[in-house]
Design a protein around this motif. Sequence first.
Motif, PDB file in Angstrom:
ATOM      1  N   ALA A  13       9.478   1.116  -0.911  1.00 17.65           N
ATOM      2  CA  ALA A  13       8.342   0.493  -1.446  1.00 17.65           C
ATOM      3  C   ALA A  13       8.434   0.331  -3.217  1.00 17.65           C
ATOM      4  CB  ALA A  13       7.003   1.287  -1.037  1.00 17.65           C
ATOM      5  N   GLU A  14       8.936   1.466  -3.529  1.00 13.69           N
ATOM      6  CA  GLU A  14       8.887   1.606  -5.054  1.00 13.69           C
ATOM      7  C   GLU A  14      10.049   0.778  -5.425  1.00 13.69           C
ATOM      8  OE1 GLU A  14       7.694   6.301  -5.371  1.00 13.69           O
ATOM      9  OE2 GLU A  14       9.786   5.709  -5.397  1.00 13.69           O
ATOM     10  N   LEU A  15      11.074   0.611  -4.813  1.00 17.83           N
ATOM     11  CA  LEU A  15      12.251  -0.405  -5.218  1.00 17.83           C
ATOM     12  C   LEU A  15      11.945  -1.639  -5.327  1.00 17.83           C
ATOM     13  CD1 LEU A  15      15.170   0.147  -6.141  1.00 17.83           C
ATOM     14  CD2 LEU A  15      16.028  -0.307  -3.694  1.00 17.83           C
ATOM     15  N   SER A  16      10.942  -2.121  -4.228  1.00 19.98           N
ATOM     16  CA  SER A  16      10.489  -3.736  -4.248  1.00 19.98           C
ATOM     17  C   SER A  16       9.531  -3.849  -5.630  1.00 19.98           C
ATOM     18  CB  SER A  16       9.189  -3.686  -3.032  1.00 19.98           C
ATOM     19  OG  SER A  16       9.977  -3.625  -1.998  1.00 19.98           O
ATOM     20  N   LEU A  17       8.913  -2.884  -6.032  1.00 23.41           N
ATOM     21  CA  LEU A  17       8.104  -3.041  -7.190  1.00 23.41           C
ATOM     22  C   LEU A  17       8.943  -2.871  -8.436  1.00 23.41           C
ATOM     23  CD1 LEU A  17       4.726  -1.018  -6.595  1.00 23.41           C
ATOM     24  CD2 LEU A  17       5.297  -3.385  -6.059  1.00 23.41           C
ATOM     25  N   LEU A  18       9.995  -2.246  -8.403  1.00 24.07           N
ATOM     26  CA  LEU A  18      11.036  -2.084  -9.517  1.00 24.07           C
ATOM     27  C   LEU A  18      11.556  -3.362  -9.732  1.00 24.07           C
ATOM     28  CD1 LEU A  18      12.544   1.360  -9.238  1.00 24.07           C
ATOM     29  CD2 LEU A  18      11.087   0.439 -11.279  1.00 24.07           C
ATOM     30  N   ASN A  19      11.865  -4.060  -8.665  1.00 25.18           N
ATOM     31  CA  ASN A  19      12.650  -5.474  -8.594  1.00 25.18           C
ATOM     32  C   ASN A  19      11.662  -6.473  -9.274  1.00 25.18           C
ATOM     33  OD1 ASN A  19      15.223  -5.327  -7.671  1.00 25.18           O
ATOM     34  ND2 ASN A  19      14.371  -4.754  -5.529  1.00 25.18           N
ATOM     35  N   VAL A  20      10.307  -6.337  -8.986  1.00 22.23           N
ATOM     36  CA  VAL A  20       9.464  -7.201  -9.532  1.00 22.23           C
ATOM     37  C   VAL A  20       9.421  -6.778 -11.032  1.00 22.23           C
ATOM     38  CG1 VAL A  20       6.934  -7.585  -9.765  1.00 22.23           C
ATOM     39  CG2 VAL A  20       8.042  -7.557  -7.556  1.00 22.23           C
ATOM     40  N   LEU A  21       9.421  -5.584 -11.430  1.00 22.41           N
ATOM     41  CA  LEU A  21       9.204  -5.465 -13.030  1.00 22.41           C
ATOM     42  C   LEU A  21      10.394  -5.798 -13.540  1.00 22.41           C
ATOM     43  CD1 LEU A  21       7.611  -1.759 -12.789  1.00 22.41           C
ATOM     44  CD2 LEU A  21       6.541  -3.923 -13.700  1.00 22.41           C
ATOM     45  N   LYS A  35       3.055 -11.144  -7.831  1.00 21.68           N
ATOM     46  CA  LYS A  35       4.495 -11.382  -7.487  1.00 21.68           C
ATOM     47  C   LYS A  35       4.824 -10.989  -6.184  1.00 21.68           C
ATOM     48  CE  LYS A  35       8.665 -12.383  -8.715  1.00 21.68           C
ATOM     49  NZ  LYS A  35       9.088 -13.774  -9.162  1.00 21.68           N
ATOM     50  N   ILE A  36       4.216  -9.447  -5.915  1.00 22.41           N
ATOM     51  CA  ILE A  36       4.736  -9.084  -4.674  1.00 22.41           C
ATOM     52  C   ILE A  36       4.296  -9.564  -3.495  1.00 22.41           C
ATOM     53  CG2 ILE A  36       3.153  -7.068  -4.406  1.00 22.41           C
ATOM     54  CD1 ILE A  36       6.839  -6.448  -4.144  1.00 22.41           C
ATOM     55  N   THR A  46      -2.891  -0.698  -3.127  1.00 21.37           N
ATOM     56  CA  THR A  46      -1.488  -0.003  -2.803  1.00 21.37           C
ATOM     57  C   THR A  46      -0.742  -0.249  -3.957  1.00 21.37           C
ATOM     58  OG1 THR A  46      -2.245  -0.472  -0.482  1.00 21.37           O
ATOM     59  CG2 THR A  46       0.099  -0.052  -1.032  1.00 21.37           C
ATOM     60  N   VAL A  47      -0.514  -1.202  -4.579  1.00 18.52           N
ATOM     61  CA  VAL A  47       0.382  -1.522  -5.702  1.00 18.52           C
ATOM     62  C   VAL A  47      -0.128  -0.683  -6.733  1.00 18.52           C
ATOM     63  CG1 VAL A  47       1.093  -3.072  -7.312  1.00 18.52           C
ATOM     64  CG2 VAL A  47       0.661  -3.860  -5.024  1.00 18.52           C
ATOM     65  N   LEU A  48      -1.261  -0.427  -7.132  1.00 15.84           N
ATOM     66  CA  LEU A  48      -1.806   0.328  -8.079  1.00 15.84           C
ATOM     67  C   LEU A  48      -1.397   1.942  -7.842  1.00 15.84           C
ATOM     68  CD1 LEU A  48      -3.497   1.310 -10.557  1.00 15.84           C
ATOM     69  CD2 LEU A  48      -5.437   1.271  -9.186  1.00 15.84           C
ATOM     70  N   LYS A  49      -1.808   2.330  -6.573  1.00 15.57           N
ATOM     71  CA  LYS A  49      -1.319   3.677  -6.317  1.00 15.57           C
ATOM     72  C   LYS A  49       0.107   3.879  -6.210  1.00 15.57           C
ATOM     73  CE  LYS A  49      -2.399   7.630  -4.885  1.00 15.57           C
ATOM     74  NZ  LYS A  49      -2.733   8.669  -5.791  1.00 15.57           N
ATOM     75  N   ILE A  50       0.987   3.132  -5.707  1.00 17.90           N
ATOM     76  CA  ILE A  50       2.572   3.234  -5.722  1.00 17.90           C
ATOM     77  C   ILE A  50       2.812   3.197  -7.439  1.00 17.90           C
ATOM     78  CG2 ILE A  50       4.664   2.168  -5.409  1.00 17.90           C
ATOM     79  CD1 ILE A  50       3.604   1.143  -2.794  1.00 17.90           C
ATOM     80  N   LEU A  51       2.334   2.527  -8.277  1.00 20.19           N
ATOM     81  CA  LEU A  51       2.809   2.514  -9.696  1.00 20.19           C
ATOM     82  C   LEU A  51       2.407   3.755 -10.239  1.00 20.19           C
ATOM     83  CD1 LEU A  51       2.096  -1.296 -10.768  1.00 20.19           C
ATOM     84  CD2 LEU A  51       4.239  -0.181 -10.774  1.00 20.19           C
ATOM     85  N   GLN A  52       1.134   4.426  -9.873  1.00 25.26           N
ATOM     86  CA  GLN A  52       0.856   5.790 -10.531  1.00 25.26           C
ATOM     87  C   GLN A  52       1.656   6.782 -10.121  1.00 25.26           C
ATOM     88  OE1 GLN A  52      -3.189   5.360  -9.139  1.00 25.26           O
ATOM     89  NE2 GLN A  52      -4.168   4.667 -10.751  1.00 25.26           N
TER      90      GLN A  52
END
Length: 129
Positions: A13-21, A35-36, A46-52
Amino acid sequence: MAHDKSEIKPTEAELSLLNVLWDLGPATVREVHEKISLSQKTGYTTVLKILQIMHDKNLVIRDESKRAHVYAAANSQTHTQSSLLKDLITKAFGGSRSNLVMRALDDSTTKQEIEDIKTILNKYEQEVS
């Protein structure tokens, strides 16, 4: 809790958000979520919590100077890919890069991909000679 950035391996899940960033560059939670959401169903919170969590793990940096916090990847895509690949080679292939390459090249590899690989290998061979 301080972590050495090079030791932290992102979850799927974190890698998915890193790819977006890496694609967007520094972005707000809303921008990352928009984007995700094009490729997977994920809630804003969920996105907010994972980014935190990622911020706590030093996988992302957070600019808190504006009302909407802006997140950015703490490491480059190349750095993260290299780290994950080294870990995979060690854990799954006994440290053998050639075993990794042989497993990656299967019946679905196209002629174009093989040509691209040959070009890369030729260039690499010239650089190390």
